[in-house]
Design a protein around this motif. Structure first.
Motif, PDB file in Angstrom:
ATOM      1  N   VAL A  80      34.708  20.602  38.046  1.00  0.00           N
ATOM      2  CA  VAL A  80      35.309  20.489  39.375  1.00  0.00           C
ATOM      3  C   VAL A  80      36.056  21.755  39.803  1.00  0.00           C
ATOM      4  O   VAL A  80      36.353  21.921  40.975  1.00  0.00           O
ATOM      5  N   ARG A  81      36.356  22.647  38.880  1.00  0.00           N
ATOM      6  CA  ARG A  81      37.120  23.857  39.228  1.00  0.00           C
ATOM      7  C   ARG A  81      36.226  25.083  39.102  1.00  0.00           C
ATOM      8  O   ARG A  81      35.813  25.465  38.005  1.00  0.00           O
ATOM      9  N   LEU A  82      35.956  25.698  40.230  1.00  0.00           N
ATOM     10  CA  LEU A  82      35.046  26.831  40.319  1.00  0.00           C
ATOM     11  C   LEU A  82      35.804  28.022  40.893  1.00  0.00           C
ATOM     12  O   LEU A  82      36.557  27.871  41.854  1.00  0.00           O
ATOM     13  N   THR A  83      35.584  29.205  40.324  1.00  0.00           N
ATOM     14  CA  THR A  83      36.319  30.382  40.765  1.00  0.00           C
ATOM     15  C   THR A  83      35.377  31.557  40.957  1.00  0.00           C
ATOM     16  O   THR A  83      34.644  31.929  40.035  1.00  0.00           O
ATOM     17  N   LEU A  84      35.402  32.120  42.161  1.00  0.00           N
ATOM     18  CA  LEU A  84      34.748  33.398  42.428  1.00  0.00           C
ATOM     19  C   LEU A  84      35.809  34.470  42.211  1.00  0.00           C
ATOM     20  O   LEU A  84      36.844  34.459  42.877  1.00  0.00           O
ATOM     21  N   LEU A  85      35.559  35.385  41.285  1.00  0.00           N
ATOM     22  CA  LEU A  85      36.551  36.381  40.898  1.00  0.00           C
ATOM     23  C   LEU A  85      36.093  37.777  41.305  1.00  0.00           C
ATOM     24  O   LEU A  85      35.040  38.239  40.868  1.00  0.00           O
ATOM     25  N   TYR A  86      36.909  38.407  42.148  1.00  0.00           N
ATOM     26  CA  TYR A  86      36.615  39.735  42.691  1.00  0.00           C
ATOM     27  C   TYR A  86      37.611  40.756  42.157  1.00  0.00           C
ATOM     28  O   TYR A  86      38.733  40.398  41.798  1.00  0.00           O
ATOM     29  N   PRO A  87      37.236  42.038  42.152  1.00  0.00           N
ATOM     30  CA  PRO A  87      38.214  43.064  41.779  1.00  0.00           C
ATOM     31  C   PRO A  87      39.308  43.148  42.847  1.00  0.00           C
ATOM     32  O   PRO A  87      39.026  43.082  44.046  1.00  0.00           O
ATOM     33  N   ASN A  96      47.702  40.080  42.489  1.00  0.00           N
ATOM     34  CA  ASN A  96      46.369  39.495  42.359  1.00  0.00           C
ATOM     35  C   ASN A  96      46.498  38.044  41.910  1.00  0.00           C
ATOM     36  O   ASN A  96      47.568  37.581  41.562  1.00  0.00           O
ATOM     37  N   GLY A  97      45.393  37.324  41.955  1.00  0.00           N
ATOM     38  CA  GLY A  97      45.394  35.905  41.619  1.00  0.00           C
ATOM     39  C   GLY A  97      44.581  35.137  42.641  1.00  0.00           C
ATOM     40  O   GLY A  97      43.690  35.683  43.282  1.00  0.00           O
ATOM     41  N   ILE A  98      44.902  33.877  42.829  1.00  0.00           N
ATOM     42  CA  ILE A  98      44.153  33.032  43.764  1.00  0.00           C
ATOM     43  C   ILE A  98      44.517  33.410  45.197  1.00  0.00           C
ATOM     44  O   ILE A  98      45.668  33.340  45.594  1.00  0.00           O
ATOM     45  N   LEU A  99      43.495  33.812  45.968  1.00  0.00           N
ATOM     46  CA  LEU A  99      43.690  34.168  47.372  1.00  0.00           C
ATOM     47  C   LEU A  99      43.496  32.974  48.292  1.00  0.00           C
ATOM     48  O   LEU A  99      44.214  32.811  49.262  1.00  0.00           O
ATOM     49  N   ALA A 100      42.476  32.170  47.984  1.00  0.00           N
ATOM     50  CA  ALA A 100      42.126  31.075  48.879  1.00  0.00           C
ATOM     51  C   ALA A 100      41.552  29.899  48.097  1.00  0.00           C
ATOM     52  O   ALA A 100      40.495  30.025  47.493  1.00  0.00           O
ATOM     53  N   PRO A 101      42.246  28.776  48.104  1.00  0.00           N
ATOM     54  CA  PRO A 101      41.681  27.566  47.493  1.00  0.00           C
ATOM     55  C   PRO A 101      40.927  26.753  48.547  1.00  0.00           C
ATOM     56  O   PRO A 101      41.371  26.650  49.694  1.00  0.00           O
ATOM     57  N   VAL A 113      38.843  31.457  45.583  1.00  0.00           N
ATOM     58  CA  VAL A 113      38.541  32.879  45.673  1.00  0.00           C
ATOM     59  C   VAL A 113      39.746  33.575  45.075  1.00  0.00           C
ATOM     60  O   VAL A 113      40.877  33.352  45.504  1.00  0.00           O
ATOM     61  N   ALA A 114      39.507  34.381  44.045  1.00  0.00           N
ATOM     62  CA  ALA A 114      40.608  35.027  43.333  1.00  0.00           C
ATOM     63  C   ALA A 114      40.273  36.491  43.075  1.00  0.00           C
ATOM     64  O   ALA A 114      39.111  36.899  43.136  1.00  0.00           O
ATOM     65  N   THR A 115      41.319  37.259  42.786  1.00  0.00           N
ATOM     66  CA  THR A 115      41.132  38.660  42.424  1.00  0.00           C
ATOM     67  C   THR A 115      41.917  38.981  41.166  1.00  0.00           C
ATOM     68  O   THR A 115      42.890  38.293  40.838  1.00  0.00           O
ATOM     69  N   ILE A 116      41.464  40.016  40.490  1.00  0.00           N
ATOM     70  CA  ILE A 116      42.182  40.532  39.325  1.00  0.00           C
ATOM     71  C   ILE A 116      42.030  42.052  39.329  1.00  0.00           C
ATOM     72  O   ILE A 116      40.967  42.571  39.685  1.00  0.00           O
ATOM     73  N   ASP A 117      43.109  42.733  38.982  1.00  0.00           N
ATOM     74  CA  ASP A 117      43.121  44.192  38.975  1.00  0.00           C
ATOM     75  C   ASP A 117      42.435  44.683  37.700  1.00  0.00           C
ATOM     76  O   ASP A 117      43.022  44.662  36.622  1.00  0.00           O
ATOM     77  N   VAL A 118      41.184  45.111  37.832  1.00  0.00           N
ATOM     78  CA  VAL A 118      40.425  45.556  36.670  1.00  0.00           C
ATOM     79  C   VAL A 118      40.806  46.973  36.249  1.00  0.00           C
ATOM     80  O   VAL A 118      40.463  47.407  35.148  1.00  0.00           O
ATOM     81  N   ALA A 119      41.520  47.688  37.101  1.00  0.00           N
ATOM     82  CA  ALA A 119      41.945  49.053  36.768  1.00  0.00           C
ATOM     83  C   ALA A 119      43.145  49.046  35.814  1.00  0.00           C
ATOM     84  O   ALA A 119      43.371  50.012  35.103  1.00  0.00           O
ATOM     85  N   ARG A 120      43.902  47.963  35.819  1.00  0.00           N
ATOM     86  CA  ARG A 120      45.061  47.835  34.923  1.00  0.00           C
ATOM     87  C   ARG A 120      44.620  47.135  33.644  1.00  0.00           C
ATOM     88  O   ARG A 120      44.529  45.908  33.591  1.00  0.00           O
ATOM     89  N   VAL A 121      44.353  47.909  32.627  1.00  0.00           N
ATOM     90  CA  VAL A 121      43.871  47.354  31.361  1.00  0.00           C
ATOM     91  C   VAL A 121      44.982  46.595  30.640  1.00  0.00           C
ATOM     92  O   VAL A 121      44.747  45.526  30.078  1.00  0.00           O
TER      93      VAL A 121
END
Length: 143
Positions: A80-87, A96-101, A113-121
């Motif tokens: 039931v929980r689906l996440t599209l994850l963008y940079p 960053n995190g959940i932008l739109a549920p 719709v969520a984002t995560i900072d891939v540049a910050r290792v």
């Protein structure tokens, strides 16, 4: 910090269709399955394109095909929980995190719709774990 969640990359591999002779067609391969025990509690699909920061765009640049793909994953995997994850990028702000549920019509499934900072290792694993454990952001959409 311990958790009872397990992450499986490129897992699943269920088929969308079955032919008359019982062969599977259109095999799926979600990027990330998050499991608790034997249950799949979240499916995350990563997208390597920029999500829109424009407030006047309710779709935020998310493609219809990506939404349909996630709906198929939810149905096939019983999740039931689906996440599209963008940079994440600067135009989205500092957090960053959940932008739109969203709730998927006619079901208890929800698509984030969520984002995560891939540049910050540093701390990447913790930020991803936080995204998986952040169920409160979408709980109000269900029921």
């Amino acid at each position: 910090m311990g958790t009872d969640l397990r992450v499986i990359g490129q897992g699943g591999r269920l088929y969308c269709l079955e032919s008359a002779d019982k062969r599977g067609l259109f095999q799926t391969r979600p990027d990330i399955l998050v499991k608790r025990g034997n249950d799949i509690v979240q499916i995350i699909d990563t997208k390597w394109k920029r999500v829109s920061a424009r407030m006047d765009d309710p779709k935020q640049g998310v493609s219809q095909a990506d939404v349909y793909q996630m709906m198929a994953y939810g149905r096939l995997y019983g999740c039931v929980r689906l996440t599209l994850l963008y940079p994440h990028h600067d135009a989205l702000g500092s957090k960053n995190g959940i932008l739109a549920p969203h709730r998927i019509n006619g079901s208890d499934h929800r698509l984030e719709v969520a984002t995560i900072d891939v540049a910050r290792v540093n701390g990447f694993g913790e930020r991803l774990r936080g995204l998986c454990q952040n169920e409160g952001a979408t709980a109000s959409l269900v029921g």
